[in-house]
Write a protein that holds these residues in place. Structure first.
Motif, PDB file in Angstrom:
ATOM      1  N   UNK A  84       0.885  -4.319  10.907  1.00  0.00           N
ATOM      2  CA  UNK A  84       0.390  -5.515  10.235  1.00  0.00           C
ATOM      3  C   UNK A  84      -0.519  -5.124   9.075  1.00  0.00           C
ATOM      4  N   UNK A  85      -1.388  -4.123   9.303  1.00  0.00           N
ATOM      5  CA  UNK A  85      -2.270  -3.681   8.217  1.00  0.00           C
ATOM      6  C   UNK A  85      -1.471  -3.129   7.052  1.00  0.00           C
ATOM      7  N   UNK A  86      -0.419  -2.376   7.348  1.00  0.00           N
ATOM      8  CA  UNK A  86       0.426  -1.838   6.275  1.00  0.00           C
ATOM      9  C   UNK A  86       1.115  -2.965   5.509  1.00  0.00           C
ATOM     10  N   UNK A  87       1.678  -3.938   6.253  1.00  0.00           N
ATOM     11  CA  UNK A  87       2.350  -5.066   5.594  1.00  0.00           C
ATOM     12  C   UNK A  87       1.361  -5.879   4.770  1.00  0.00           C
ATOM     13  N   UNK A  88       0.119  -6.014   5.290  1.00  0.00           N
ATOM     14  CA  UNK A  88      -0.903  -6.745   4.545  1.00  0.00           C
ATOM     15  C   UNK A  88      -1.245  -6.033   3.244  1.00  0.00           C
ATOM     16  N   UNK A  89      -1.295  -4.709   3.289  1.00  0.00           N
ATOM     17  CA  UNK A  89      -1.570  -3.942   2.068  1.00  0.00           C
ATOM     18  C   UNK A  89      -0.450  -4.118   1.051  1.00  0.00           C
TER      19      UNK A  89
END
Length: 288
Positions: A245-250
């Motif tokens: 999720x953090x990667x997709x948010x970035x």
């Protein structure tokens, strides 16, 4: 003096062809005649302050205005090329008196007949170089028609992609998506899909900058009104515990930054953060 008039006409044709080239095949941020027409109409009828019902016509009317400008420029430019060489450089049918058909209106008539590839034959080029110039004008007329059709077929799918993205964001907002619901592979997929769609919109605005001047309407199909929720999702998901999720948010945040950069560089010229540019985008499209 005669050749000077012809050179002026040739220069007008070259300016139109340059604008056509940069509008359809090599879009640049420096604009051109087509961008001036589209921007002028947008400023004349801004969303929220325009005559009722007229706002949604800015984009289509702008395209019509640009095409009319191109066609008129080509016709007038070639008419100026022909005019100094009337009547000596042309052959007339037996029913016409050459001396009576050698004015600017007649030159414009010849140009319109040739650019429209009508081939009426009552006045035809007779001088050597004019017999070469006339088919070239016909080729330009055919290219103008083809380019106009290609422009329409390209810009409306771009608008559909932008409005589809706006609806998708609106559906997520109406679903009441909460930060804790993003803590999953499905949440990461949602954010990744939004990033991909926003990237496509960036490409569309770069390839078809005139699409910016199409008003999406006051409802859920307006990306300017809904893009703020996507920015909120990206900000919330950056704090997620799920690594995906953090990667997709970035990735979503990077896509939003790219969108803001395109809007800032080509349309809004607002100095500020990405969030401020997106807010200016919403304001420019009538969102209050």
């Amino acid at each position: 003096m005669d050749w000077l008039v012809s050179l002026i006409g040739a220069a007008i044709v070259l300016v139109i062809l340059r604008d056509l080239f940069h509008t359809l095949w090599h879009p640049t941020r420096h604009g051109g005649l087509s961008r001036i027409v589209m921007t002028g109409l947008w400023r004349l009828l801004p969303p929220g302050r325009a005559i009722r019902g007229a706002t949604g016509l800015v984009g289509p009317l702008g395209m019509v205005g640009v095409v009319v400008m191109w066609a008129s420029g080509v016709a007038v430019g070639w008419a100026l090329v022909y005019w100094p060489h009337l009547p000596e450089g042309f052959a007339f049918s037996s029913s016409l008196e050459p001396a009576e058909h050698s004015g600017p209106v007649d030159a414009l008539y010849i140009s319109l007949v040739i650019v429209a590839t009508l081939g009426l034959g009552d006045i035809a080029p007779a001088e050597g170089w004019l017999r070469v110039a006339a088919p070239l004008e016909a080729l330009v007329g055919f290219a103008l028609l083809t380019a106009t059709v290609s422009w329409v077929l390209g810009i409306y799918p771009a608008l559909a992609r932008r409005r589809t993205l706006a609806l998708r964001i609106c559906h997520l907002r109406r679903a009441g998506l909460m930060p804790r619901q993003l803590e999953s592979d499905a949440g990461a997929a949602v954010l990744d899909g939004l990033a991909c769609d926003i990237t496509r919109v960036c490409v569309d605005l770069t390839q078809y900058p005139e699409s910016y001047y199409f008003h999406d309407g006051p409802g859920d199909t307006s990306l300017a009104r809904t893009i703020g929720f996507a920015a909120d999702l990206a900000e919330q998901a950056r704090l997620a515990e799920h690594a995906g999720v953090r990667l997709a948010a970035s990735m979503l945040a990077a896509a939003l930054d790219d969108l803001a950069a395109v809007l800032q560089d080509r349309f809004l010229h607002t100095r500020g953060t990405a969030q401020q540019v997106l807010t200016a985008y919403a304001h420019d499209h009538g969102s209050r």
